[in-house]
Design a protein around this motif. Structure first.
Motif, PDB file in Angstrom:
ATOM      1  N   ILE A 150       1.149  -0.976  -0.371  1.00 59.60           N
ATOM      2  CA  ILE A 150       0.134   0.093  -0.253  1.00 59.60           C
ATOM      3  C   ILE A 150       0.644   1.547   0.174  1.00 59.60           C
ATOM      4  O   ILE A 150       2.260   1.090   0.770  1.00 59.60           O
ATOM      5  CB  ILE A 150      -0.790  -0.256   1.011  1.00 59.60           C
ATOM      6  CG1 ILE A 150      -1.951  -0.910   1.664  1.00 59.60           C
ATOM      7  CG2 ILE A 150      -2.288   1.275   1.307  1.00 59.60           C
ATOM      8  CD1 ILE A 150      -2.852  -1.475   2.314  1.00 59.60           C
ATOM      9  N   LEU A 152       0.526   5.705   0.334  1.00 61.99           N
ATOM     10  CA  LEU A 152      -0.097   6.306   0.363  1.00 61.99           C
ATOM     11  C   LEU A 152       0.899   8.020  -0.266  1.00 61.99           C
ATOM     12  O   LEU A 152       2.290   8.125   0.217  1.00 61.99           O
ATOM     13  CB  LEU A 152       0.154   6.912   2.033  1.00 61.99           C
ATOM     14  CG  LEU A 152      -1.153   5.508   2.562  1.00 61.99           C
ATOM     15  CD1 LEU A 152      -1.357   5.354   4.125  1.00 61.99           C
ATOM     16  CD2 LEU A 152      -2.588   5.198   1.869  1.00 61.99           C
ATOM     17  N   GLU A 243      -4.001   9.408   1.163  1.00 54.15           N
ATOM     18  CA  GLU A 243      -4.473   9.353   0.025  1.00 54.15           C
ATOM     19  C   GLU A 243      -3.732   8.144  -0.385  1.00 54.15           C
ATOM     20  O   GLU A 243      -2.268   7.853  -0.853  1.00 54.15           O
ATOM     21  CB  GLU A 243      -5.478  10.476  -1.144  1.00 54.15           C
ATOM     22  CG  GLU A 243      -4.195  11.607  -1.624  1.00 54.15           C
ATOM     23  CD  GLU A 243      -4.329  12.248  -2.637  1.00 54.15           C
ATOM     24  OE1 GLU A 243      -5.353  11.938  -3.325  1.00 54.15           O
ATOM     25  OE2 GLU A 243      -3.738  12.525  -3.504  1.00 54.15           O
ATOM     26  N   ARG A 244      -4.823   7.084  -0.782  1.00 57.10           N
ATOM     27  CA  ARG A 244      -3.582   6.036  -1.612  1.00 57.10           C
ATOM     28  C   ARG A 244      -3.458   5.779  -3.125  1.00 57.10           C
ATOM     29  O   ARG A 244      -4.061   7.218  -3.955  1.00 57.10           O
ATOM     30  CB  ARG A 244      -4.976   4.781  -1.644  1.00 57.10           C
ATOM     31  CG  ARG A 244      -3.661   3.850  -1.996  1.00 57.10           C
ATOM     32  CD  ARG A 244      -4.671   2.365  -1.500  1.00 57.10           C
ATOM     33  NE  ARG A 244      -4.342   1.372  -1.613  1.00 57.10           N
ATOM     34  CZ  ARG A 244      -4.814  -0.237  -1.410  1.00 57.10           C
ATOM     35  NH1 ARG A 244      -5.638  -0.241  -0.716  1.00 57.10           N
ATOM     36  NH2 ARG A 244      -4.334  -1.341  -1.320  1.00 57.10           N
TER      37      ARG A 244
END
Length: 253
Positions: A150, A152, A243-244
């Motif tokens: 992930i 960010l 926010e990704r």
């Protein structure tokens, strides 16, 4: 040879003797490393601290393994992980696994130690095991980008009073609203308010979310810090919104 994928209640020395050299890829064992249970016939306490009675099977024999056991274990397994290795006088391989139980303030060991020949370094593994609190994994804060899943990006940074939060802010923190017993308790509610929409509805919704978040916020602080950093103290806080994003092209697979 014993049938595979079955459980056997037997002397492990007799069981290992039925297998050829290097039959198993890995042996993970946690042998008994202290004397005592065999003298009283059971392991642990028959009555817990809260009065729960436990029905333990009788253990008349409790033998601490010696060199013969570990030699036989190494014969039948290509690799091994032996928990409690620090209690045995045996020449294990240099690799070690340290299990951090993520608990403090108890009389029990903070960590468990295992010997292994899978690698030659010392590896740390965090997994909570503290009475009823079990299974909380504490990952490393230093993760290489090549193994991250992930990514960010910082979207905004703001500073403001803690109690300046709105309902939308509470919802972003993931807290669930708490219902007040009897519903809304404003002055009009005592008269059986029938107004629709209610002018005090927004205030009631804020109270429902605030009550849950206040408990969560104060629970993350040491008791000595609640007075200065708790919800009632209303300290200034930094609000960082993320926010990704997609995996950067510069990061190698």
């Amino acid at each position: 040879m014993l049938e595979l994928n079955q459980c056997y209640n037997m002397d492990c020395m007799k069981g290992m003797a039925q297998f050829p050299d290097g039959f198993f890829d890995l042996a993970v064992v946690d042998p008994p490393y202290f004397s005592g249970p065999e003298r009283r016939g059971y392991y642990g306490s028959k009555v817990s601290k809260i009065g729960v009675y436990r029905d333990y099977p009788v253990s008349p024999v409790w033998e601490i393994p010696g060199r013969a056991y570990f030699d036989e274990l190494r014969r039948v397994a290509k690799h091994y992980i032996v928990w409690g290795c620090n209690y045995f006088s045996y020449e294990f391989a240099p690799g070690r696994i340290v299990w951090d139980k993520c608990k403090k303030g108890t009389s029990f060991s903070d960590c468990e130690l295992a010997a292994t020949d899978i690698f030659n370094t010392v590896r740390l593994f965090r997994f909570m095991w503290n009475g009823m609190l079990q299974g909380k994994w504490h990952p490393s804060i230093h993760m290489g980008k090549d193994i991250a899943r992930i990514f960010l990006r910082v979207k905004s940074v703001e500073r403001g009073p803690l109690r300046g939060m709105e309902v939308a802010d509470f919802q972003k923190e993931g807290v669930k609203p708490q219902n007040r017993l009897g519903g809304c308790k404003c002055a009009w509610a005592q008269e059986g308010c029938m107004e629709r929409p209610c002018e005090n509805r927004d205030a009631y919704e804020w109270w429902r979310y605030m009550t849950s978040f206040r408990k969560l916020w104060d629970s993350t602080l040491p008791a000595a810090s609640v007075r200065t950093l708790g919800w009632k103290a209303n300290p200034d806080v930094w609000v960082i919104e993320f926010e990704r994003t997609e995996r950067p092209e510069s990061v190698k697979d």
